[in-house]
Write a protein that holds these residues in place. Structure first.
Motif, PDB file in Angstrom:
ATOM      1  N   LYS A 157      -4.420   0.338 -23.860  1.00  0.00           N
ATOM      2  CA  LYS A 157      -5.425   0.369 -22.805  1.00  0.00           C
ATOM      3  C   LYS A 157      -4.789  -0.009 -21.468  1.00  0.00           C
ATOM      4  N   LYS A 158      -4.958   0.847 -20.496  1.00  0.00           N
ATOM      5  CA  LYS A 158      -4.438   0.610 -19.148  1.00  0.00           C
ATOM      6  C   LYS A 158      -5.544   0.852 -18.132  1.00  0.00           C
ATOM      7  N   THR A 159      -5.621  -0.027 -17.141  1.00  0.00           N
ATOM      8  CA  THR A 159      -6.589   0.173 -16.057  1.00  0.00           C
ATOM      9  C   THR A 159      -5.954   0.998 -14.951  1.00  0.00           C
ATOM     10  N   HIS A 160      -6.772   1.436 -14.013  1.00  0.00           N
ATOM     11  CA  HIS A 160      -6.241   2.218 -12.896  1.00  0.00           C
ATOM     12  C   HIS A 160      -5.311   1.375 -12.032  1.00  0.00           C
ATOM     13  N   LEU A 161      -5.532   0.057 -12.013  1.00  0.00           N
ATOM     14  CA  LEU A 161      -4.651  -0.829 -11.238  1.00  0.00           C
ATOM     15  C   LEU A 161      -3.278  -0.933 -11.898  1.00  0.00           C
ATOM     16  N   ASP A 162      -3.251  -0.945 -13.240  1.00  0.00           N
ATOM     17  CA  ASP A 162      -1.986  -0.966 -13.961  1.00  0.00           C
ATOM     18  C   ASP A 162      -1.195   0.304 -13.682  1.00  0.00           C
ATOM     19  N   LEU A 163      -1.891   1.415 -13.691  1.00  0.00           N
ATOM     20  CA  LEU A 163      -1.240   2.703 -13.434  1.00  0.00           C
ATOM     21  C   LEU A 163      -0.700   2.768 -12.009  1.00  0.00           C
ATOM     22  N   LYS A 164      -1.471   2.217 -11.058  1.00  0.00           N
ATOM     23  CA  LYS A 164      -1.018   2.231  -9.669  1.00  0.00           C
ATOM     24  C   LYS A 164       0.241   1.390  -9.492  1.00  0.00           C
ATOM     25  N   LYS A 165       0.286   0.227 -10.135  1.00  0.00           N
ATOM     26  CA  LYS A 165       1.479  -0.625 -10.065  1.00  0.00           C
ATOM     27  C   LYS A 165       2.693   0.081 -10.659  1.00  0.00           C
ATOM     28  N   GLU A 166       2.468   0.790 -11.760  1.00  0.00           N
ATOM     29  CA  GLU A 166       3.569   1.508 -12.406  1.00  0.00           C
ATOM     30  C   GLU A 166       4.077   2.639 -11.515  1.00  0.00           C
ATOM     31  N   PHE A 167       3.153   3.317 -10.854  1.00  0.00           N
ATOM     32  CA  PHE A 167       3.547   4.403  -9.957  1.00  0.00           C
ATOM     33  C   PHE A 167       4.315   3.846  -8.758  1.00  0.00           C
ATOM     34  N   ASN A 168       3.835   2.743  -8.197  1.00  0.00           N
ATOM     35  CA  ASN A 168       4.509   2.135  -7.040  1.00  0.00           C
ATOM     36  C   ASN A 168       5.927   1.680  -7.383  1.00  0.00           C
ATOM     37  N   ALA A 169       6.138   1.298  -8.660  1.00  0.00           N
ATOM     38  CA  ALA A 169       7.452   0.818  -9.075  1.00  0.00           C
ATOM     39  C   ALA A 169       8.489   1.933  -9.165  1.00  0.00           C
ATOM     40  N   LYS A 187       8.061   5.136  -7.486  1.00  0.00           N
ATOM     41  CA  LYS A 187       7.961   6.175  -6.448  1.00  0.00           C
ATOM     42  C   LYS A 187       9.168   6.209  -5.513  1.00  0.00           C
ATOM     43  N   LYS A 188       9.814   5.075  -5.305  1.00  0.00           N
ATOM     44  CA  LYS A 188      10.952   5.043  -4.383  1.00  0.00           C
ATOM     45  C   LYS A 188      12.119   5.855  -4.922  1.00  0.00           C
ATOM     46  N   THR A 189      12.295   5.844  -6.239  1.00  0.00           N
ATOM     47  CA  THR A 189      13.420   6.569  -6.845  1.00  0.00           C
ATOM     48  C   THR A 189      13.039   7.985  -7.279  1.00  0.00           C
ATOM     49  N   GLN A 190      11.834   8.147  -7.830  1.00  0.00           N
ATOM     50  CA  GLN A 190      11.444   9.457  -8.350  1.00  0.00           C
ATOM     51  C   GLN A 190      10.690  10.321  -7.335  1.00  0.00           C
ATOM     52  N   PHE A 191       9.919   9.677  -6.457  1.00  0.00           N
ATOM     53  CA  PHE A 191       9.126  10.434  -5.475  1.00  0.00           C
ATOM     54  C   PHE A 191       9.321   9.858  -4.070  1.00  0.00           C
ATOM     55  N   PRO A 192      10.520   9.874  -3.535  1.00  0.00           N
ATOM     56  CA  PRO A 192      10.764   9.260  -2.216  1.00  0.00           C
ATOM     57  C   PRO A 192      10.030   9.950  -1.070  1.00  0.00           C
ATOM     58  N   PHE A 193       9.626  11.205  -1.266  1.00  0.00           N
ATOM     59  CA  PHE A 193       8.954  11.961  -0.201  1.00  0.00           C
ATOM     60  C   PHE A 193       7.567  11.422   0.123  1.00  0.00           C
ATOM     61  N   VAL A 194       6.989  10.585  -0.759  1.00  0.00           N
ATOM     62  CA  VAL A 194       5.639  10.070  -0.498  1.00  0.00           C
ATOM     63  C   VAL A 194       5.637   9.086   0.674  1.00  0.00           C
ATOM     64  N   TYR A 195       6.813   8.586   1.037  1.00  0.00           N
ATOM     65  CA  TYR A 195       6.895   7.659   2.168  1.00  0.00           C
ATOM     66  C   TYR A 195       6.756   8.380   3.511  1.00  0.00           C
ATOM     67  N   GLU A 196       6.736   9.714   3.486  1.00  0.00           N
ATOM     68  CA  GLU A 196       6.581  10.478   4.715  1.00  0.00           C
ATOM     69  C   GLU A 196       5.135  10.524   5.183  1.00  0.00           C
ATOM     70  N   VAL A 197       4.202  10.099   4.326  1.00  0.00           N
ATOM     71  CA  VAL A 197       2.775  10.135   4.663  1.00  0.00           C
ATOM     72  C   VAL A 197       2.182   8.734   4.495  1.00  0.00           C
ATOM     73  N   SER A 198       0.905   8.594   4.805  1.00  0.00           N
ATOM     74  CA  SER A 198       0.222   7.302   4.707  1.00  0.00           C
ATOM     75  C   SER A 198       0.268   6.765   3.278  1.00  0.00           C
ATOM     76  N   LYS A 199       0.410   5.432   3.160  1.00  0.00           N
ATOM     77  CA  LYS A 199       0.441   4.802   1.832  1.00  0.00           C
ATOM     78  C   LYS A 199      -0.839   5.059   1.064  1.00  0.00           C
ATOM     79  N   TYR A 200      -1.960   5.276   1.790  1.00  0.00           N
ATOM     80  CA  TYR A 200      -3.246   5.495   1.133  1.00  0.00           C
ATOM     81  C   TYR A 200      -3.314   6.833   0.407  1.00  0.00           C
TER      82      TYR A 200
END
Length: 438
Positions: free
Chosen positions: A53-65, A67-80
């Protein structure tokens, strides 16, 4: 619109005028938002199969961990752009579990990439409005027109709004969206209750019978027909859809055929036509619902089973064209905003079968019978107008008082308001014809 502790949250959707650089940035942000949502949904499904069982907050933390290496292009837009999708995913699952209790299935679906559509969210802490275009190096020397206003988009700069923000208050968020070749900014603003002026009280009531022949029949004797844009533009819609299908594009899943330039042009033309249909319908519904809210304090509608009505394949297209549910939704939120009251008749309330003069109820009444004949008192009256009077009587029964009648002045005021908004009205015969019993 929502209300809490004397604070009212209102929305204002404004068209924006982005240049090529801004359009490219928006497309990147749409893609990042879609990526985060689909990644979260895929991960949720993966963990669910493993019994984790994972909450949406758990998933968001995992994605944030990662994104810098796997999806660096997301830093080109707003964090939201990559944070809000996880909250949206949580709302989607909440709706899914809520619908399951009612026997409905609404499992969240992966978002598809669309050529002329998309949206992403910006938090209120990043929203800045300016009366000058600070992208220009000479903005301090430029005297802009008094009505101009610019929105600062994070990681991009200032984009011009087509009009000024209507409300003054705390900006909670902005959603940037695309529809065809148009771009919009939807502002959510919180304002104090004392800073907005609701419609004045009239103490009048209106029974409203909705239908396909006349969109609404009002208990004050007015009938209003819907513009029915889908029916009027159906041939053009069919032609443009056929033209689009003949252009080069992938026609099956897995087909790697590249979309041709002509396909993209035809797709944009079809999107423009769909937007035109929606705009005509929404313009009519907003003007009509606002006029009704302005004139009446008490409004009674039938609680129609629109979803069930849509299952009738002979009427589904016509019902979708007039949009009963959207009309009801607009009346509800505008009534709440202005302190008016909406009363819903029970789904099985016989408003059409009941005589508005003597109260007798017919056992059978065919849909083709447009004139109501009462066998008991001899009354002869239009079927829809008869139903609207019965709905007005239901208001009086519910609130426990007799409401004042619409005066000729009240009726003229409503007709004038509708005429200004280019809504055509017709007057039914309000006199009730009765047979002589002598």
């Amino acid at each position: 619109m929502s209300e809490n502790n004397n604070i009212v949250s209102l929305s204002h959707k404004i068209e924006i005028y982005p240049n090529k650089k801004a359009k490219t940035h928006f497309r990147k942000a749409f893609g990042c938002s879609r990526l985060a949502y689909n990644w979260g949904l895929a991960k949720w499904q993966e963990y669910y199969k493993q019994g984790i069982k994972k909450t949406h907050l758990d998933l968001k933390k995992e994605f944030n961990a990662i994104k810098k290496t796997q999806f660096p292009f997301v830093y080109e837009v707003s964090k939201y752009a990559t944070q809000q999708p996880f909250l949206n995913l949580n709302l989607a699952f909440q709706k899914f579990f809520r619908d399951l209790k009612q026997g409905k299935v609404s499992y969240p679906q992966f978002k598809k990439k669309r050529d002329n559509a998309g949206s992403y969210y910006i938090g209120g802490d990043q929203v800045v409005l300016s009366d000058t275009n600070k992208n220009s190096k000479k903005y301090k020397k430029i005297i802009t027109e008094c009505n101009a206003q610019y929105l600062k988009v994070p990681n991009l700069g200032y984009v011009k709004l087509s009009e000024r923000l209507r409300f003054s208050g705390k900006i909670n968020s902005v959603t940037i969206s695309q529809n065809g070749d148009k771009y919009y900014a939807s502002f959510s603003v919180s304002i104090a209750e004392e800073n907005y002026q609701p419609q004045p009280k009239t103490k009048l009531g209106l029974g409203i019978d909705v239908g396909l022949k006349s969109f609404v029949s009002l208990s004050n004797g007015l009938e209003i027909k819907s513009p029915k844009p889908l029916a009027k533009l159906a041939s053009k819609l069919k032609t443009k859809s056929r033209q689009l299908s003949k252009k080069q594009h992938p026609k099956t899943k897995g087909d790697k055929t590249k979309k041709s330039a002509n396909y993209l042009k035809a797709s944009l033309k079809l999107a423009k036509l769909h937007r035109r249909i929606v705009n005509i319908r929404n313009d009519f519904l907003h003007k009509l619902s606002s006029s009704i809210i302005k004139q009446a304090d008490y409004i009674c509608l039938e609680d129609l089973n629109v979803k069930g009505m849509m299952k009738n394949h002979k009427l589904a297209k016509s019902i979708a064209d007039v949009s009963f549910y959207e009309f009801r939704r607009q009346l509800e939120y505008k009534a709440k905003y202005n302190g008016k009251e909406i009363i819903f008749a029970d789904r099985f309330y016989p408003s059409s079968k009941t005589c508005s003069q003597c109260g007798s109820i017919k056992k059978e009444l065919k849909l083709s019978e447009r004139i109501y004949y009462c066998e008991d008192c001899g009354a002869k009256i239009g079927r829809d107008y008869n139903a609207s009077i019965n709905l007005l009587r239901l208001i009086e029964k519910q609130i426990g008082q007799v409401l004042p009648e619409f005066t000729p002045m009240d009726l003229t005021a409503m007709q004038s308001n509708l005429a200004i908004n280019r809504i055509v009205t017709s007057k039914v015969e309000v006199g009730i014809q009765q047979k002589s019993h002598l």
